[in-house]
Design a protein around this motif. Structure first.
Motif, PDB file in Angstrom:
ATOM      1  N   CYS A 156       3.650  -9.149  -5.608  1.00  0.00           N
ATOM      2  CA  CYS A 156       4.914  -9.605  -5.031  1.00  0.00           C
ATOM      3  C   CYS A 156       4.659 -10.608  -3.908  1.00  0.00           C
ATOM      4  N   LYS A 157       3.713 -10.302  -3.055  1.00  0.00           N
ATOM      5  CA  LYS A 157       3.390 -11.213  -1.959  1.00  0.00           C
ATOM      6  C   LYS A 157       2.879 -12.551  -2.495  1.00  0.00           C
ATOM      7  N   ALA A 158       2.009 -12.495  -3.502  1.00  0.00           N
ATOM      8  CA  ALA A 158       1.412 -13.722  -4.044  1.00  0.00           C
ATOM      9  C   ALA A 158       2.439 -14.611  -4.724  1.00  0.00           C
ATOM     10  N   PHE A 159       3.475 -14.015  -5.314  1.00  0.00           N
ATOM     11  CA  PHE A 159       4.443 -14.790  -6.085  1.00  0.00           C
ATOM     12  C   PHE A 159       5.793 -14.940  -5.372  1.00  0.00           C
ATOM     13  N   GLY A 160       5.828 -14.639  -4.086  1.00  0.00           N
ATOM     14  CA  GLY A 160       7.015 -14.958  -3.296  1.00  0.00           C
ATOM     15  C   GLY A 160       8.173 -14.001  -3.444  1.00  0.00           C
ATOM     16  N   ASN A 161       7.868 -12.701  -3.578  1.00  0.00           N
ATOM     17  CA  ASN A 161       8.928 -11.697  -3.716  1.00  0.00           C
ATOM     18  C   ASN A 161       8.828 -10.669  -2.599  1.00  0.00           C
ATOM     19  N   PRO A 162       9.779 -10.639  -1.677  1.00  0.00           N
ATOM     20  CA  PRO A 162       9.758  -9.595  -0.654  1.00  0.00           C
ATOM     21  C   PRO A 162       9.917  -8.230  -1.293  1.00  0.00           C
ATOM     22  N   CYS A 163       9.121  -7.251  -0.843  1.00  0.00           N
ATOM     23  CA  CYS A 163       9.209  -5.935  -1.456  1.00  0.00           C
ATOM     24  C   CYS A 163       9.211  -4.844  -0.397  1.00  0.00           C
ATOM     25  N   TRP A 164       9.829  -3.731  -0.767  1.00  0.00           N
ATOM     26  CA  TRP A 164       9.908  -2.533   0.050  1.00  0.00           C
ATOM     27  C   TRP A 164       9.386  -1.364  -0.782  1.00  0.00           C
ATOM     28  N   VAL A 165       9.028  -0.276  -0.130  1.00  0.00           N
ATOM     29  CA  VAL A 165       8.399   0.837  -0.830  1.00  0.00           C
ATOM     30  C   VAL A 165       9.008   2.164  -0.408  1.00  0.00           C
ATOM     31  N   SER A 166       8.834   3.172  -1.251  1.00  0.00           N
ATOM     32  CA  SER A 166       9.008   4.554  -0.845  1.00  0.00           C
ATOM     33  C   SER A 166       7.650   5.219  -0.951  1.00  0.00           C
ATOM     34  N   VAL A 167       7.316   6.044   0.045  1.00  0.00           N
ATOM     35  CA  VAL A 167       5.999   6.683   0.130  1.00  0.00           C
ATOM     36  C   VAL A 167       6.159   8.083   0.725  1.00  0.00           C
ATOM     37  N   GLY A 168       5.034   8.809   0.811  1.00  0.00           N
ATOM     38  CA  GLY A 168       5.092  10.184   1.270  1.00  0.00           C
ATOM     39  C   GLY A 168       4.790  10.409   2.729  1.00  0.00           C
ATOM     40  N   SER A 169       4.302   9.383   3.454  1.00  0.00           N
ATOM     41  CA  SER A 169       3.956   9.590   4.859  1.00  0.00           C
ATOM     42  C   SER A 169       3.998   8.264   5.601  1.00  0.00           C
ATOM     43  N   ALA A 170       4.066   8.370   6.928  1.00  0.00           N
ATOM     44  CA  ALA A 170       4.058   7.172   7.769  1.00  0.00           C
ATOM     45  C   ALA A 170       2.746   6.421   7.623  1.00  0.00           C
ATOM     46  N   GLU A 171       1.652   7.146   7.432  1.00  0.00           N
ATOM     47  CA  GLU A 171       0.357   6.495   7.263  1.00  0.00           C
ATOM     48  C   GLU A 171       0.328   5.659   5.984  1.00  0.00           C
ATOM     49  N   ARG A 172       0.921   6.169   4.931  1.00  0.00           N
ATOM     50  CA  ARG A 172       0.942   5.435   3.669  1.00  0.00           C
ATOM     51  C   ARG A 172       1.894   4.246   3.739  1.00  0.00           C
ATOM     52  N   LEU A 173       2.944   4.381   4.526  1.00  0.00           N
ATOM     53  CA  LEU A 173       3.835   3.241   4.731  1.00  0.00           C
ATOM     54  C   LEU A 173       3.096   2.127   5.465  1.00  0.00           C
ATOM     55  N   ALA A 174       2.328   2.491   6.487  1.00  0.00           N
ATOM     56  CA  ALA A 174       1.544   1.488   7.212  1.00  0.00           C
ATOM     57  C   ALA A 174       0.540   0.807   6.288  1.00  0.00           C
ATOM     58  N   TYR A 175      -0.065   1.586   5.381  1.00  0.00           N
ATOM     59  CA  TYR A 175      -0.990   1.011   4.396  1.00  0.00           C
ATOM     60  C   TYR A 175      -0.278  -0.029   3.528  1.00  0.00           C
ATOM     61  N   CYS A 176       0.902   0.307   3.035  1.00  0.00           N
ATOM     62  CA  CYS A 176       1.659  -0.624   2.191  1.00  0.00           C
ATOM     63  C   CYS A 176       2.036  -1.889   2.958  1.00  0.00           C
ATOM     64  N   GLU A 177       2.404  -1.729   4.200  1.00  0.00           N
ATOM     65  CA  GLU A 177       2.754  -2.894   5.016  1.00  0.00           C
ATOM     66  C   GLU A 177       1.533  -3.782   5.249  1.00  0.00           C
ATOM     67  N   SER A 178       0.351  -3.167   5.323  1.00  0.00           N
ATOM     68  CA  SER A 178      -0.870  -3.964   5.491  1.00  0.00           C
ATOM     69  C   SER A 178      -1.171  -4.808   4.261  1.00  0.00           C
ATOM     70  N   LEU A 179      -0.652  -4.388   3.099  1.00  0.00           N
ATOM     71  CA  LEU A 179      -0.839  -5.156   1.863  1.00  0.00           C
ATOM     72  C   LEU A 179       0.215  -6.249   1.694  1.00  0.00           C
ATOM     73  N   GLY A 180       1.309  -6.149   2.451  1.00  0.00           N
ATOM     74  CA  GLY A 180       2.346  -7.163   2.338  1.00  0.00           C
ATOM     75  C   GLY A 180       3.752  -6.653   2.156  1.00  0.00           C
ATOM     76  N   ALA A 181       3.952  -5.331   2.076  1.00  0.00           N
ATOM     77  CA  ALA A 181       5.319  -4.815   1.964  1.00  0.00           C
ATOM     78  C   ALA A 181       6.096  -5.097   3.239  1.00  0.00           C
ATOM     79  N   GLN A 182       7.384  -5.367   3.085  1.00  0.00           N
ATOM     80  CA  GLN A 182       8.235  -5.657   4.234  1.00  0.00           C
ATOM     81  C   GLN A 182       8.537  -4.413   5.053  1.00  0.00           C
ATOM     82  N   GLY A 183       8.536  -3.264   4.395  1.00  0.00           N
ATOM     83  CA  GLY A 183       8.869  -1.993   5.036  1.00  0.00           C
ATOM     84  C   GLY A 183       9.144  -0.973   3.967  1.00  0.00           C
ATOM     85  N   GLY A 184       9.816   0.117   4.357  1.00  0.00           N
ATOM     86  CA  GLY A 184      10.106   1.132   3.359  1.00  0.00           C
ATOM     87  C   GLY A 184      10.636   2.392   3.979  1.00  0.00           C
TER      88      GLY A 184
END
Length: 321
Positions: A156-184
């Motif tokens: 999504c980041k490489a092709f210009g698509n903002p993305c959000w996620v659902s995850v099981g913990s704050a630590e995993r949300l931070a991991y996703c944001e480090s990859l390029g997720a906008q939040g979640g």
């Protein structure tokens, strides 16, 4: 050859005959094999391989080509490769349709390469082919820290698509944001906060059942909701008037059971559009841990814990590097 199979809810190494290498196939001496949730289900007896596929576990592997059948294109003995499989990856050797093989991206180890084919094929197929994701459209990825989620965030980041996620913990949300997720948002009541980020043009969901009503509420008009798993159950009640009113497309998708030509076309697409991004540094394998083959059961239990960020692999032949 030694191979891993599911036996009454656990995994067990056994001796199996080496498969023949026929026309259009290559034999790979396996260095590593990626673990996927489908392997967990097969271990539990809940996801048998498609007709004609190997019952050996493993939907992706990496290694070195040791034999090339006639009509196998430009592959040569000694090439470092990874491949997409319907089964058979967790063995000392695997024979695969040459069209389902990809080169190991420059600079990556064979262990890292084993973590690529299944998740990137799944993410590309469902986001960019089936859902026809367009630049700028907003994406919601459930289980965002999983192997597929990690690949999808980067695409999504490489092709210009903002993305959000659902995850099981704050630590995993931070991991996703480090990859390029906008939040979640976090699983449970926190999922309602996703309404603040939507509506979403594309939703990629491996959960199913208990996320169905939420997905429909979060989908944009003319949105595409792609279901790829049933971790949250197989049944759901939907407001069909809302589905019709929003013109939402609900797409059910699996990859393992697709035919050989479909997979060949998908791998060709990956090689053209996705694989160059590894050399450019825009995509990176997200390998959390590589387990020695003797610790296969521990690897499966780690995956089952739902606490993995990215991918796990089994090392079948560490001498290959």
């Amino acid at each position: 050859m030694k191979a891993l199979q599911g036996v009454e809810g656990r995994v067990e190494w056994g001796e199996r005959a080496s498969p023949a290498c026929d026309v259009g196939q290559v034999r790979i001496r396996v260095a590593a094999a990626g673990l996927n949730r489908a392997d967990l289900l097969q271990r539990a007896g809940l996801y048998p391989p498609p007709p004609g596929a190997s019952d050996i576990l493993g939907l992706e592997a990496s290694g070195v080509i040791s034999e090339v059948g006639a009509g196998s294109g430009t592959w040569q003995v000694g090439d470092r490769v990874c491949c997409l499989l319907a089964g058979g990856g967790m063995a000392e050797e695997v024979v695969v349709d040459a069209r389902h093989v990809l080169p190991v991206p420059e600079g990556l180890s064979l262990a890292e390469a084993a973590a690529l084919p299944e998740v990137y094929a799944t993410a590309w197929l469902n986001l960019f082919q089936l859902a026809a994701l367009k630049p700028g459209e907003k994406v919601l990825l459930h289980a965002g820290a999983s192997g597929v989620g990690s690949a999808a965030i980067q695409l999504c980041k490489a092709f210009g698509n903002p993305c959000w996620v659902s995850v099981g913990s704050a630590e995993r949300l931070a991991y996703c944001e480090s990859l390029g997720a906008q939040g979640g948002a976090l699983r449970g009541e926190g999922l309602e906060s996703l309404r603040d980020f939507g509506p979403f043009d594309v939703i990629l969901d491996p959960v199913g059942g208990n996320y169905a009503s939420l997905n429909l509420a979060l989908a944009a008009t003319d949105g595409r909701w792609v279901n790829i798993g049933l971790m949250g159950g197989r049944k759901a009640e939907l407001d069909m008037a809302l589905l019709l009113g929003k013109r939402v497309q609900l797409i059910g998708s699996t990859l393992r059971s697709r035919d050989e030509q479909f997979k060949a076309d998908l791998i060709s697409d990956l090689r053209q559009h996705v694989w160059p991004l590894f050399a450019e540094g825009r995509l990176q394998p997200r390998l959390e841990k590589a387990f020695p083959a003797r610790n296969a059961e521990a690897a499966f239990e780690t995956l089952a814990s739902n606490k993995v960020e990215g991918k796990l692999v089994l090392l079948l032949d560490e001498s290959l590097g």
